[in-house]
Design a protein around this motif. Structure first.
Motif, PDB file in Angstrom:
ATOM      1  N   ILE A 175      84.148 -55.404  31.114  1.00 62.14           N
ATOM      2  CA  ILE A 175      83.524 -54.562  30.016  1.00 62.14           C
ATOM      3  C   ILE A 175      84.314 -54.486  28.834  1.00 62.14           C
ATOM      4  CG2 ILE A 175      82.587 -52.137  30.040  1.00 62.14           C
ATOM      5  CD1 ILE A 175      82.724 -52.038  32.884  1.00 62.14           C
ATOM      6  N   CYS A 176      83.816 -54.449  27.814  1.00 62.52           N
ATOM      7  CA  CYS A 176      84.490 -54.501  26.521  1.00 62.52           C
ATOM      8  C   CYS A 176      83.859 -53.217  25.584  1.00 62.52           C
ATOM      9  CB  CYS A 176      84.566 -55.694  25.652  1.00 62.52           C
ATOM     10  SG  CYS A 176      85.598 -57.093  26.335  1.00 62.52           S
ATOM     11  N   PHE A 177      84.660 -52.464  25.150  1.00 56.56           N
ATOM     12  CA  PHE A 177      84.283 -51.426  24.144  1.00 56.56           C
ATOM     13  C   PHE A 177      85.587 -50.969  22.958  1.00 56.56           C
ATOM     14  CE2 PHE A 177      85.931 -48.775  27.398  1.00 56.56           C
ATOM     15  CZ  PHE A 177      86.734 -47.896  26.999  1.00 56.56           C
ATOM     16  N   TYR A 178      85.133 -50.485  21.913  1.00 56.01           N
ATOM     17  CA  TYR A 178      86.285 -50.077  20.939  1.00 56.01           C
ATOM     18  C   TYR A 178      86.046 -48.940  20.443  1.00 56.01           C
ATOM     19  CZ  TYR A 178      82.636 -50.825  17.118  1.00 56.01           C
ATOM     20  OH  TYR A 178      81.626 -50.844  16.438  1.00 56.01           O
ATOM     21  N   ILE A 179      87.065 -48.193  20.126  1.00 54.48           N
ATOM     22  CA  ILE A 179      87.110 -46.861  19.439  1.00 54.48           C
ATOM     23  C   ILE A 179      87.923 -46.967  18.077  1.00 54.48           C
ATOM     24  CG2 ILE A 179      88.028 -44.507  19.451  1.00 54.48           C
ATOM     25  CD1 ILE A 179      87.804 -44.612  22.529  1.00 54.48           C
ATOM     26  N   ARG A 180      87.525 -46.702  16.920  1.00 55.32           N
ATOM     27  CA  ARG A 180      88.153 -47.118  15.704  1.00 55.32           C
ATOM     28  C   ARG A 180      88.354 -45.642  15.053  1.00 55.32           C
ATOM     29  NH1 ARG A 180      83.260 -48.947  11.504  1.00 55.32           N
ATOM     30  NH2 ARG A 180      82.200 -46.948  11.129  1.00 55.32           N
ATOM     31  N   SER A 181      89.298 -45.682  14.002  1.00 57.61           N
ATOM     32  CA  SER A 181      89.832 -44.673  13.333  1.00 57.61           C
ATOM     33  C   SER A 181      90.011 -45.272  11.860  1.00 57.61           C
ATOM     34  CB  SER A 181      90.725 -43.890  13.729  1.00 57.61           C
ATOM     35  OG  SER A 181      92.077 -44.664  14.075  1.00 57.61           O
ATOM     36  N   THR A 182      90.476 -44.405  10.921  1.00 53.97           N
ATOM     37  CA  THR A 182      90.682 -44.947   9.475  1.00 53.97           C
ATOM     38  C   THR A 182      92.016 -45.283   9.229  1.00 53.97           C
ATOM     39  OG1 THR A 182      91.420 -42.533   8.893  1.00 53.97           O
ATOM     40  CG2 THR A 182      88.989 -43.264   8.673  1.00 53.97           C
ATOM     41  N   GLN A 183      92.937 -44.953  10.364  1.00 52.68           N
ATOM     42  CA  GLN A 183      94.277 -45.565  10.189  1.00 52.68           C
ATOM     43  C   GLN A 183      94.795 -45.347  11.630  1.00 52.68           C
ATOM     44  OE1 GLN A 183      96.454 -42.987   7.416  1.00 52.68           O
ATOM     45  NE2 GLN A 183      96.084 -41.185   8.541  1.00 52.68           N
ATOM     46  N   SER A 184      95.966 -46.073  11.838  1.00 53.46           N
ATOM     47  CA  SER A 184      96.880 -45.894  13.019  1.00 53.46           C
ATOM     48  C   SER A 184      97.431 -44.917  13.028  1.00 53.46           C
ATOM     49  CB  SER A 184      97.743 -47.054  12.992  1.00 53.46           C
ATOM     50  OG  SER A 184      98.580 -47.057  14.084  1.00 53.46           O
ATOM     51  N   SER A 185      97.176 -44.337  14.480  1.00 54.67           N
ATOM     52  CA  SER A 185      98.034 -42.774  14.550  1.00 54.67           C
ATOM     53  C   SER A 185      98.127 -42.674  16.184  1.00 54.67           C
ATOM     54  CB  SER A 185      97.284 -41.592  14.114  1.00 54.67           C
ATOM     55  OG  SER A 185      95.981 -41.431  14.769  1.00 54.67           O
ATOM     56  N   LYS A 186      99.097 -41.670  16.483  1.00 52.99           N
ATOM     57  CA  LYS A 186      99.264 -41.565  18.051  1.00 52.99           C
ATOM     58  C   LYS A 186      98.208 -40.817  18.451  1.00 52.99           C
ATOM     59  CE  LYS A 186     103.419 -40.021  17.467  1.00 52.99           C
ATOM     60  NZ  LYS A 186     104.598 -39.524  17.609  1.00 52.99           N
ATOM     61  N   GLN A 187      97.590 -39.933  17.633  1.00 49.08           N
ATOM     62  CA  GLN A 187      96.439 -39.279  18.049  1.00 49.08           C
ATOM     63  C   GLN A 187      95.225 -40.149  18.241  1.00 49.08           C
ATOM     64  OE1 GLN A 187      96.074 -35.899  18.631  1.00 49.08           O
ATOM     65  NE2 GLN A 187      94.139 -35.971  19.027  1.00 49.08           N
ATOM     66  N   HIS A 188      94.913 -41.053  17.617  1.00 46.73           N
ATOM     67  CA  HIS A 188      93.935 -42.114  18.089  1.00 46.73           C
ATOM     68  C   HIS A 188      94.321 -42.914  19.252  1.00 46.73           C
ATOM     69  CE1 HIS A 188      91.171 -45.527  17.576  1.00 46.73           C
ATOM     70  NE2 HIS A 188      92.369 -46.363  17.650  1.00 46.73           N
ATOM     71  N   LEU A 189      95.593 -43.398  19.566  1.00 48.11           N
ATOM     72  CA  LEU A 189      95.865 -43.845  20.651  1.00 48.11           C
ATOM     73  C   LEU A 189      95.565 -43.008  21.845  1.00 48.11           C
ATOM     74  CD1 LEU A 189      99.090 -45.849  19.635  1.00 48.11           C
ATOM     75  CD2 LEU A 189      96.530 -46.704  19.994  1.00 48.11           C
ATOM     76  N   LEU A 190      95.874 -41.772  21.707  1.00 45.45           N
ATOM     77  CA  LEU A 190      95.614 -40.802  22.608  1.00 45.45           C
ATOM     78  C   LEU A 190      94.300 -40.669  23.140  1.00 45.45           C
ATOM     79  CD1 LEU A 190      96.637 -38.503  24.720  1.00 45.45           C
ATOM     80  CD2 LEU A 190      96.550 -36.955  22.551  1.00 45.45           C
ATOM     81  N   VAL A 191      93.318 -40.540  22.059  1.00 48.79           N
ATOM     82  CA  VAL A 191      91.869 -40.539  22.325  1.00 48.79           C
ATOM     83  C   VAL A 191      91.480 -41.624  23.234  1.00 48.79           C
ATOM     84  CG1 VAL A 191      89.674 -40.441  21.571  1.00 48.79           C
ATOM     85  CG2 VAL A 191      91.372 -39.042  20.414  1.00 48.79           C
ATOM     86  N   CYS A 192      91.953 -43.000  22.902  1.00 46.73           N
ATOM     87  CA  CYS A 192      91.632 -44.256  23.701  1.00 46.73           C
ATOM     88  C   CYS A 192      92.060 -44.197  25.127  1.00 46.73           C
ATOM     89  CB  CYS A 192      92.160 -45.534  22.852  1.00 46.73           C
ATOM     90  SG  CYS A 192      91.591 -45.587  21.088  1.00 46.73           S
TER      91      CYS A 192
END
Length: 394
Positions: free
Chosen positions: A262-279
């Motif tokens: 199963i593949c899915f993606y989550i995107r954000s405007t820039q790299s951040s630890k908050q983004h990785l946390l959400v993922c």
């Protein structure tokens, strides 16, 4: 929220009450003064007409009767008649204590265009002012009831609304910080999951930071042998539904996966630890949800989870699709050498010490880290979200 809104309502009621009191006090005072003046003018005018004929006939008894008739009105305390020499001729006065508030009014009595005397009356203005004061007190009582009812209703509404905001906030990914304002806390949780139209336009050319998640079912072939076609289709439908609902919560987008994944993606405007946390929270929630699904259906789901990230351009589409395919290959290659039940992240932007602020990791290979767990507060938040997803999906 639970305190601010009732305080605003109470202040609004106080301001409304203050302005209403000023206006009503001014109006009632003016109306009371007009009423006293009208009463005085009408009463003395009638009395002058009553004593004119007896005065012409020099009938003092009839004048006295007219004065006594005037003082039968509760508002007329006394009535007196003075001759042209300003000597008291006759007077009628109510019995009892002298009122505190009295208005004295006089009017000349003329016979054949010649002044024959003067009539004086003392008007007791207290009953008239009391009537208008009662109007003011009635308004004050109604205002107190209205202010109390609206303030109480606002307290109950604010408590319920704040409680619902807290419940909604706790279901969203993010740090479990102390809540000062429920709306601000909700905005802080939602912000990483959203991108505004202005942000979309700004990053169309530069692209986004994509995190590709691959869930590889290691025992895919064994499931084909263990389950008949109907049960296998039911299992995959349930997996699809659980994945869809989890991605709705975390703002993910499912894409085509390879055999057994199963593949899915989550995107954000820039790299951040908050983004990785959400993922990571999305991956962990879906992992726990699928484990509960397998337990419910009596099926072993041996799944490992990999997360690879990179900045990808949005345009041209050819380069974008190439970048997505590269992320899928990297994620699949990482999954091939991992055991089932593992959540691993490939990250070149942060080392393990920097990532320790969002979760606990164990270093596996170069730039590869295996998730060990979350801080206690965030773990409790995740359990709440997983229970919500399980209630919806299972």
């Amino acid at each position: 929220m639970a305190k601010k809104f009732p305080a605003i309502v109470l202040c609004a009621n106080l301001v409304l009450g203050l302005f209403s009191w000023i206006i009503l006090s001014t109006q009632t005072s003016s109306l009371a003064n007009h009423a006293v003046a009208d009463k005085s003018r009408t009463s003395i005018g009638q009395l002058v007409e009553l004593i004119r004929t007896p005065l012409f006939n020099d009938d003092t008894i009839s004048i006295q009767v007219a004065l006594r008739s005037a003082t039968e009105d509760p508002a007329i305390y006394s009535a007196s008649f003075y001759n042209v020499s300003n000597e008291l001729v006759t007077q009628s006065k109510q019995s009892g204590e002298t009122p505190e508030n009295m208005e004295t009014v006089s009017a000349p009595v003329e016979l054949q265009n010649t002044q024959a005397g003067t009539v004086y009356i003392e008007v007791n203005s207290s009953p008239i002012y009391s009537q208008y004061r009662n109007v003011f007190l009635s308004w004050l009582l109604l205002w107190l009831l209205f202010a109390g009812a609206t303030t109480y209703a606002s307290v109950k509404f604010a408590e319920q609304f704040a409680r619902r905001l807290r419940i909604l906030t706790n279901r969203l990914p993010g740090s479990a910080e102390s809540i000062v304002d429920e709306i601000s806390a909700l905005e802080a949780r939602i912000q990483p999951l959203l991108s505004t139209g202005g942000q979309t336009d700004e990053h169309v050319a530069s692209g986004y930071y994509y995190s590709m998640v691959t869930a590889t079912i290691k025992n895919r072939q064994r499931l084909n042998k263990q389950l008949n076609r109907e049960n296998l289709e039911l299992l995959f439908e349930k997996i699809d539904y659980c994945t869809s609902r989890a991605l709705e919560l975390y703002g993910g987008q499912r894409i085509e996966g390879s055999d057994g994944s199963i593949c899915f993606y989550i995107r954000s405007t820039q790299s951040s630890k908050q983004h990785l946390l959400v993922c990571l929270m999305a991956v962990y929630s879906l992992q726990q949800l699928l484990e509960r699904l397998g337990t419910k259906l009596g099926v072993d789901l041996d799944i490992n989870w990999t997360l690879c990230s990179d900045n990808l351009p949005t345009l041209p589409l050819f380069r974008h699709h190439e970048g997505m395919a590269a992320l899928k290959r990297s994620s699949a290659e990482l999954a091939d050498r991992l055991e089932e039940g593992v959540i691993a992240i490939y990250c070149t932007e942060y080392n393990i010490e920097e990532l320790s602020s969002i979760a606990r990791f164990q270093a596996d290979e170069n730039n590869c880290f295996v998730l060990q767990g979350f801080p206690e507060g965030r773990q409790k938040l995740l359990e709440t979200q997983i229970l919500h997803l399980a209630g919806v999906c299972l």
